[in-house]
Scaffold this motif. Structure first.
Motif, short mmCIF file in Angstrom:
data_model
loop_
_atom_site.label_atom_id
_atom_site.label_comp_id
_atom_site.label_asym_id
_atom_site.label_seq_id
_atom_site.Cartn_x
_atom_site.Cartn_y
_atom_site.Cartn_z
N GLY A 52 0.87 11.57 -5.22
CA GLY A 52 -0.46 11.12 -4.82
C GLY A 52 -0.94 11.73 -3.52
O GLY A 52 -0.35 12.67 -2.99
N ASP A 53 -2.00 11.12 -2.98
CA ASP A 53 -2.66 11.69 -1.81
C ASP A 53 -2.39 10.93 -0.52
O ASP A 53 -3.05 11.15 0.48
N ARG A 54 -1.40 10.01 -0.56
CA ARG A 54 -1.04 9.29 0.66
C ARG A 54 0.42 8.89 0.62
O ARG A 54 1.10 9.06 -0.40
N LEU A 55 0.91 8.36 1.71
CA LEU A 55 2.32 8.01 1.84
C LEU A 55 2.72 6.97 0.80
O LEU A 55 1.99 6.02 0.55
N THR A 56 3.90 7.16 0.22
CA THR A 56 4.50 6.18 -0.68
C THR A 56 5.93 5.88 -0.23
O THR A 56 6.48 6.56 0.64
N GLY A 96 0.81 -1.22 0.00
CA GLY A 96 0.00 0.00 0.00
C GLY A 96 0.84 1.26 0.00
O GLY A 96 0.43 2.28 0.56
N LEU A 97 2.00 1.20 -0.65
CA LEU A 97 2.92 2.33 -0.65
C LEU A 97 3.15 2.89 -2.05
O LEU A 97 4.21 3.44 -2.35
N LEU A 98 2.14 2.74 -2.91
CA LEU A 98 2.14 3.36 -4.23
C LEU A 98 0.73 3.80 -4.57
O LEU A 98 -0.24 3.19 -4.12
N PRO A 99 0.60 4.85 -5.39
CA PRO A 99 -0.73 5.25 -5.83
C PRO A 99 -1.37 4.17 -6.70
O PRO A 99 -0.70 3.25 -7.17
#
Length: 241
Positions: free
Chosen positions: A164-168, A83-86
């Motif tokens: 994106g809109d979250r941590l990567t 869950g670390l990529l858009p």
């Protein structure tokens, strides 16, 4: 089944970029070289004793029968799983490009203290290292970190992340860059928050994430030292960035 991470024991090095992703995601993994005969097992893979898909050098990751080498490749593989990529393909490839650019920069950091060759001691190339570090701090550090700072500022999501809109995994790697530079060049980066405001905020955001904060307090997080990529030699830290 736990992921198997192969990297040299005793240093953060390039393996740390992968560890941060695994730790942030709470993934099960084994840092193989830190265990009994771990380094020997790692060298067996490098020498091809486990098959044709031999890596050139650590870090590499084993997931079942799959062996993946190179930090950017490993993180491109792990990103969707952790869950670390858009979600969209365009952003994923942009993130991969950023990670490859980080790889280029890490090489330049290493070459500040070993400009003539990795097989020679630092003490045997101090004069060349001083010249290389002066150029690095004056031109290369601002070029790379300025670029990353602009990337964070330009993110349409406007939330302080690189993509994106979250941590990567890119955010995690930029955190590691900021921490490593602060250790290696505390004088030259003393105005980091002023010069790279967006990266400073990103660094603090990552540092305060629960899983990362717990990892930084644990004995799994090795300290920076003069055997790794980021090394503090005061004689190389004369000029501010």
């Amino acid at each position: 089944m736990a992921y198997e991470l192969y990297y040299w024991d005793g240093i953060q090095g390039r393996g740390e970029f992968v560890r941060l992703a695994l730790e942030e995601a709470g993934a099960r993994y084994v840092d193989v070289a830190r265990g009994s005969r771990g380094t020997a097992t790692m060298m067996d893979y490098i020498h091809g004793r486990h098959g044709f898909d031999m890596p050139f050098a650590p870090p590499f990751l084993k997931d079942g029968d799959l062996v993946i080498s190179h930090v950017a490749n490993i993180l491109h593989y792990l990103g969707p799983k952790l869950g670390l990529l858009p979600e969209d393909e365009k952003s994923r490839w942009f993130a991969h490009g950023l990670q490859l650019t980080i790889t280029d920069f890490v090489t330049e950091v290493h070459d500040t203290h070993h400009p003539l060759g990795s097989d020679d001691y630092y003490e045997d190339q101090k004069e060349a290292a001083k010249l290389r570090a002066t150029n690095f701090l004056k031109y290369r550090l601002p070029k790379f970190m300025g670029y990353f700072n602009r990337v964070v500022a330009a993110n349409p999501a406007g939330n302080g992340h690189a993509v994106g809109d979250r941590l990567t995994h890119v955010d995690l790697s930029l955190f590691q860059l900021a921490e490593g530079l602060a250790y290696a060049f505390p004088h030259a980066t003393r105005n980091f928050e002023r010069d790279y405001h967006h990266l400073g905020r990103l660094r603090d955001m990552v540092r305060n994430r629960p899983n990362i904060a717990a990892y930084l307090r644990s004995d799994r997080r090795l300290s920076f030292n003069e055997s790794g990529i980021f090394r503090h030699y005061p004689e190389l830290d004369d000029e501010p960035a």
